[in-house]
Design an enzyme around this catalytic site. Sequence first.
Site, PDB file in Angstrom:
ATOM      1  N   LYS B  56      54.075  78.776  20.583  1.00 18.35           N
ATOM      2  CA  LYS B  56      54.623  80.135  20.721  1.00 18.35           C
ATOM      3  C   LYS B  56      53.491  81.115  21.028  1.00 18.35           C
ATOM      4  O   LYS B  56      52.344  80.924  20.572  1.00 18.35           O
ATOM      5  CB  LYS B  56      55.312  80.496  19.408  1.00 18.35           C
ATOM      6  CG  LYS B  56      56.121  81.781  19.400  1.00 18.35           C
ATOM      7  CD  LYS B  56      56.839  81.908  18.032  1.00 18.35           C
ATOM      8  CE  LYS B  56      57.595  83.230  17.950  1.00 18.35           C
ATOM      9  NZ  LYS B  56      58.259  83.374  16.638  1.00 18.35           N
ATOM     10  N   SER B 131      63.012  84.701  17.063  1.00 20.09           N
ATOM     11  CA  SER B 131      62.128  85.110  18.110  1.00 20.09           C
ATOM     12  C   SER B 131      61.443  83.951  18.842  1.00 20.09           C
ATOM     13  O   SER B 131      60.796  84.169  19.866  1.00 20.09           O
ATOM     14  CB  SER B 131      61.054  86.044  17.549  1.00 20.09           C
ATOM     15  OG  SER B 131      60.345  85.417  16.532  1.00 20.09           O
ATOM     16  N   SER B 155      63.346  82.940  12.606  1.00 21.22           N
ATOM     17  CA  SER B 155      62.937  82.802  14.002  1.00 21.22           C
ATOM     18  C   SER B 155      62.640  81.402  14.501  1.00 21.22           C
ATOM     19  O   SER B 155      62.346  81.237  15.687  1.00 21.22           O
ATOM     20  CB  SER B 155      61.718  83.696  14.271  1.00 21.22           C
ATOM     21  OG  SER B 155      62.131  85.048  14.249  1.00 21.22           O
TER      22      SER B 155
END
Lengths: 119, 492
Positions: B56, B131, B155
């Site tokens: 990420k 997210s 997330s």
Amino acid sequence: MNDKLDIEHIAKLSRLDLSKEEKEKYSKQMGGVLEYAEKIGDFRSPEQSEGSLHVGRDDKEGISRDDTSDVEVGVINGVTDAIREDEVGESLSRQEALKNAPAQKDGFIQVKGVFAEDE
Amino acid sequence: MTQFSIKELQEKDQGIHAFLEFFDEKKIDQQIEESKKRIEQGNPLSAIDGKTVAIKENFVWTNGKTNAASKILKDFEAPYTATAVQKIIDAGGIIVGKTNMDEFAFGSSTENSAYGPTKNPHDLDRVPGGSSGGSAAAVASGMVELAIGTDTGGSIRQPAAFCGVVGFKPTYGAVSRYGVIAYGSSLDTIGTFGKTVKEARELFEVMAGKDVKDATSIDIENSKFETLNSKQAPHSKLKTQNLKIGLPKEFFAEGLDPRIKNAIDGVVEKIKSQGAEVVEISLPSLPYALACYYIIAFVEASSNLARYDGVRYGFSIENSKSKVTSRLERRDPSASLGMTKEGVGMTLLDIYQKSRAMGFGEEVKRRIMLGTYVSSAGYADKYYHQAQIVRQEIKKEFDDAFSKVDCIFAPVTPTLPFKFGENTDDPVKMYLEDVYTVPINVAGIPAISIPIETAQEGDKKLPIGMQILGKQRDDYNIFNIAQNIEDLISKS
């Protein structure tokens, strides 16, 4: 909502420069979120219900305190006081640390004067 | 072993936009070669040696850039690598690139990325969740075998459920946060995505462990991998017939899509038929968990994002190029930022206020201001300290529950994956998507989201996930239970 949101004050504290339209827009949206957040005030823990924990008020003197130091903060998995010996270990070199600085001079990050009079 | 091509990956990503940055192809090929040799010689570095991994965009590394999907960190090159990422590299994992996310991890749909959204591989009109939407989509579409993300309020688990993959969130502190761009420091965790429970576990095992650079990190005890037919542990608590599972009634009340509820009921029936005991439990503070989470998270976020000031790194109004300036002015002509190209005439306050206003997206500005407000003089007690009291109660209630049950089953999301734009007009509507995931972060406990079924919507099959929660430090037991459920589901 009890008070009208002082968006000017909040934007200044947050160090955000907002236009008039943005202030109106954010103020409205934040009002909605705060309305939801208000429900936290309905909660009473066992200590609060029995009166052994007060948030924000010193009942004896009737003074409103904005510093509830009895409330436990930040101990999530039991780790507290994680300290080490005060010894120099490996760290970033000055060059690495300055790598992304927008303005630098003589090995320092350059910043506008805090107390400068004429800028 | 992967036959790998960055070009193929980039082509595949055209329609999905899971990635923001790809690593150098030559270096990847070299790593794959070295990994092949090790495996042929019977010396793999770990279970993930040679497997492709996506990272990420909020993990810093020295092999490229890190921007947390924000313009304020565009072109930022970190001078160090996150511990979690270094561990993956040292274990032979082949990192292929960095994935898209909501800006600074503020979001549940990846729509808040400053570089454009990611699409759900199961239905390109729908969000992948957030997210960590990019990581979830990268695994779901088969672009990579494994991925890592962060989970502060759901997330990892929510995008895993939306994309039909396994998503694991560990006990708070089980993986070092060193090198992870901070959102809510008492809530942030680092976790894994995989197509299967086994893969998600293997990646977690590589990253787990106390790190001297993260003072909140802990070691958790690994347990032997146990399956339903484990001969080594006939009396194991984790054998299904000895398992006691709790269903919190507050999680199955109104607001939950009936298709999700039915899917979970289906799993419950299956596991009951194997001999497990399922009991209804109550966690009465749960209805306050969302408000509790958002107050604490926003306060911590506003503190953590104070460092983006146009002075030490990142975007600065002082030397912003005129191209950036005029584009932003055109977008909001009423914004009287009064800036000049060279920053002449600006005070330090101007540098702060204008750099941040220009560099941050809308949701980021909203959360910073909300966090500032609920921790400011006159309001801190009403919101922030009150939320801390609620937090302690939620933790206590989970502790009590786990003294009675081995694990808890729960939904991951109240809805199926939603369409782009469906929740963006109303922040609270979007926040309510997290109602089943945030209590887990508040309590600091581990949880895994596993895909259990799909729901037909038009000509698309939309994934449905289920959460399995455990008490703190019970991460490996949760993997065992999840493995058993996965086996049970795949058999039927």
